[in-house]
Write an enzyme that holds these catalytic residues in place. Sequence first.
Site, PDB file in Angstrom:
ATOM      1  N   TRP A 329       0.832  -1.205   0.000  1.00  0.00           N
ATOM      2  CA  TRP A 329       0.000   0.000   0.000  1.00  0.00           C
ATOM      3  C   TRP A 329       0.867   1.256   0.000  1.00  0.00           C
ATOM      4  O   TRP A 329       0.516   2.258  -0.625  1.00  0.00           O
ATOM      5  CB  TRP A 329      -0.907   0.008   1.228  1.00  0.00           C
ATOM      6  N   HIS A 330       2.009   1.197   0.671  1.00  0.00           N
ATOM      7  CA  HIS A 330       2.859   2.382   0.793  1.00  0.00           C
ATOM      8  C   HIS A 330       3.496   2.792  -0.519  1.00  0.00           C
ATOM      9  O   HIS A 330       3.841   3.971  -0.684  1.00  0.00           O
ATOM     10  CB  HIS A 330       3.946   2.146   1.844  1.00  0.00           C
ATOM     11  N   GLY A 331       3.665   1.886  -1.430  1.00  0.00           N
ATOM     12  CA  GLY A 331       4.284   2.283  -2.690  1.00  0.00           C
ATOM     13  C   GLY A 331       4.407   1.131  -3.659  1.00  0.00           C
ATOM     14  O   GLY A 331       4.497  -0.035  -3.255  1.00  0.00           O
ATOM     15  N   PHE A 485       2.281   8.523  -1.336  1.00  0.00           N
ATOM     16  CA  PHE A 485       1.554   7.273  -1.198  1.00  0.00           C
ATOM     17  C   PHE A 485       0.049   7.453  -1.337  1.00  0.00           C
ATOM     18  O   PHE A 485      -0.692   6.511  -1.383  1.00  0.00           O
ATOM     19  CB  PHE A 485       1.844   6.625   0.160  1.00  0.00           C
TER      20      PHE A 485
END
Length: 485
Positions: A329-331, A485
């Site tokens: 999810w962060h990247g 993000f």
Amino acid sequence: MNYSDFSFWWILILFSVPFFTVRYIAQSANLWRGIFDTIGLLALSLLLFFHASRSSFIIFVAELIFNYLMVQWMLRSQGWKAKLIATIVIVINVSILAYFKYLTFFVEDVIGLLINVPSNWQQSSPIPVVNTIPPGVSFYTFQMVAFVVDSLNARKKKPIAFLDYLNFVAFFPQIVAGPIERRKDLFPQIESFRFKFKVENFETGLRWISLGLFMKFVLADNIAPYIDLRIADNAWTVWFFALLFTLRIYFDFAGYSFVAVGIASFLGVKLTVNFLAPYTSQSINEFWRRWHITLSTWFRDYVFLPLMGSNKKWAAFYLFLTFTLSGFWHGAAWNFIIWGAYHGALLLVLRYLGRPFYGVVGSYFPRPQIISWLLTFFSVTLGCLFFMETNSQRLLTKLITILTPSAYSWRNLQAVFGSYSINETSALLLVLALSLFVLLMEHLAVWQGKFEYDLLLSRWLSPVLLALTILLAANTPSEFIYFEF
């Protein structure tokens, strides 16, 4: 919203002064209606989002309208039909997020592992490829998905007013980088919204803003220029930059969150405090109860628990999978997947070996909690090495370097500060001293059993932090890390 951008504050002021002047006059003449507050908040939120990204504004508004209509349809339906509608909405929302955030990664880094992807594939792609992520898409998508699930599971399924839903999702202090608010926490405050201007709200808001601006502009932004990702052959430097990044990402993200809490307090809204002094943690488990709290609880409630269901035998596997997904999810890069998997693995190690290890340490050290804190902070710092380095080849080189004994030579140690001038070294030491002071205030509050930021939000310290922000703020503010993000 980008609190580093001076235009944000100008728009906020230029909107607020005439709006609240008219509001005051109209209230005095008994011409003001409560719904005008609801409309005013929505207008301000949409104006600020339009300023942040005009190209993404249409996409955002389209998603808002689509989700509202589908949720209304879902609330009028029963049983399997309501669940089907909810599933369709969630799939479409996640698909939109995946399109903007993960399409390039999927083609180049996943399919590219199997076949040779042409360098000009974006030009020949049957669907347009977007190389910029719309502001806040990861955060407001998760907030909308949570709203769908919570509405589906609500005992009383009453209709939702259109303006109330728009204000819930578009609430400007937290739309771009959280906190990811739940329906039960934020929606009752937004429903039939009225501005609540009270002295205590302004005082509380100013304290949070003072702390947030200090963390962001004095600490995070002054640390940022000293982090050089290019150096990979000096173990001391690799660790030093990882430590600086560990401090920077906390002060940067927590700083944003605290400013959001402060601005919301001015308006009479209480947002979730998204951080609770995470660097006081004595275990990775505790760290994730204190770091980016609304994201951690989101993955717990909407990914981990539904995956596990009643099959608790596979809880460890689902925990690892959940943290790997949270890393993704962060990247859209392998390093974020590795970072998520790393933290998932640490939680499994703690789950099975934590108590025996703590018992052994406690038999040799009078204060084993200090050892636990050191190991936790070391683990988080090592994790930040994965998080900060998006170049996979360079990340591998750095991992090899920190495992190579000769890379810890005295010459390499001297090189850590050797590249800085006296003024640069002095400035860095000052920022590190102020960072240490903040962390010590957090530790002291925790040791005293107080709220984690009680001392930093005290009446005597808030003006000092605000004055230091005016004096020591970085000349060139860096963009908030989590905007990526």
